[in-house]
Design an enzyme around this catalytic site. Structure first.
Site: not given
Length: 310
Positions: A66, A69, A194, A246, A264
């Site tokens: 992540s 992102k 992705y 998160y 993660v």
């Protein structure tokens, strides 16, 4: 007052967090991540001035997950502009887990709340220019090569395939958003791009440098060439503050207080304006999906350096 951090100090802190790493759990819902060694810890600091300090397994490669992102958002903003990007994804934090679908069903017009949750990140990847998934990923990699001045960075094919085959929840998010016109591309193509994006590999040195470019308002550290416009770098760092950790972002802001994005895999990238990039890695995660050792390391670093932005 800001205080310098030495390699010896970072190594000492790594020794202190080794026991903490045993408390967490390596992500196992992505099969290729389940084999990560929780004892592999690393920390790096890359100052905007060019000074660097690293400790632990500084050359160990890990996937961004992540953390990618933030990079994808910057590229999508460059490709499309703010108006188009934020017509597909919102700007508000979410108190739900990163993979939650519930807000898509309750918000109007069914667009994700922000680009840092999985639904929002999938919508962002869909917006990146490219006729095929490999074209999109190639452009993301070229962008990263420019940001890091390192063309050796690539994605881990094994992790990408593992994520693609096990991405049932992300498929559900994509189909829901495609039904409501948030995603326009083919679901399998979006997922292909992705999962490869999330599987891009770096070591702690490369990630700290990447964070430093965002800390430097998007300017190259050596040439001061603008790679990301200042206003877009600011947007990315703002999302890191409000949504980057998160549904633990509020607690992180109080305890640590710097722009950060976790993944993660156990990686966390931080960007502190006028200071530089900080990167930590520890694969064992807490229940929110953040590195337990990484969080403790960042507490030590921000306290020592008086780095909180608040």
């Amino acid at each position: 007052m800001e205080r310098e951090m030495s390699k010896e100090l970072l190594e000492d802190w790594l020794l202190h967090v080794k026991d903490i790493a045993e408390i967490g759990k390596v992500a196992d819902y992505i099969p290729a991540l389940a084999s990560q060694d929780p004892r592999h810890l690393a920390v790096g600091i890359h100052r905007v001035s060019g000074q660097t300090v690293y400790a632990g397994k500084a050359d160990h490669l890990f996937t961004l997950q992540s953390v990618s992102k933030v990079i994808a958002l910057a590229l999508a903003l460059l490709d499309n502009g703010e108006e188009r990007v934020f017509s597909h994804v919102g700007m508000e934090p979410s108190g739900d887990p990163f993979h939650s679908i519930v807000k898509l069903e309750t918000s109007k017009p069914s667009k994700p709340l922000n680009p840092m949750i999985n639904a929002g990140a999938l919508a962002v990847t869909d917006l990146i220019q490219g006729n095929t998934p490999d074209e999109k990923v190639g452009r993301i990699l070229s962008f990263i090569h420019d940001l890091t001045s390192d063309k050796t960075i690539h994605f881990n094919q094994q992790v990408a395939e593992s994520e693609f085959q096990s991405a049932f929840l992300n498929r559900s998010l994509c189909y829901f958003m495609k039904q409501h016109g948030v995603i326009n591309g083919e679901v399998e193509d979006v997922l292909d791009a992705y999962t490869k994006q999330c599987s891009i590999e770096m070591n702690i040195k490369q990630l700290a440098r990447l964070g430093a470019v965002f800390a430097n308002d998007g300017y190259d550290l050596e040439t001061l060439r603008p790679i990301i416009p200042r206003n877009l770098a600011r947007i990315c760092k703002s999302f890191m503050v409000t949504c980057g950790m998160y549904d633990a972002s509020g607690e992180f802001a109080i305890k640590i207080g710097i722009p950060a994005k976790s993944g993660v895999s156990g990686a966390i990238m931080c960007s502190v304006k006028h200071y530089g990039g900080i990167a930590v890695f520890g694969p064992a995660l807490d229940e929110k999906g953040n590195s337990v050792a990484g969080l403790k390391l960042l507490e030590y670093i921000t306290k020592q350096g008086d780095l909180s932005i608040y």
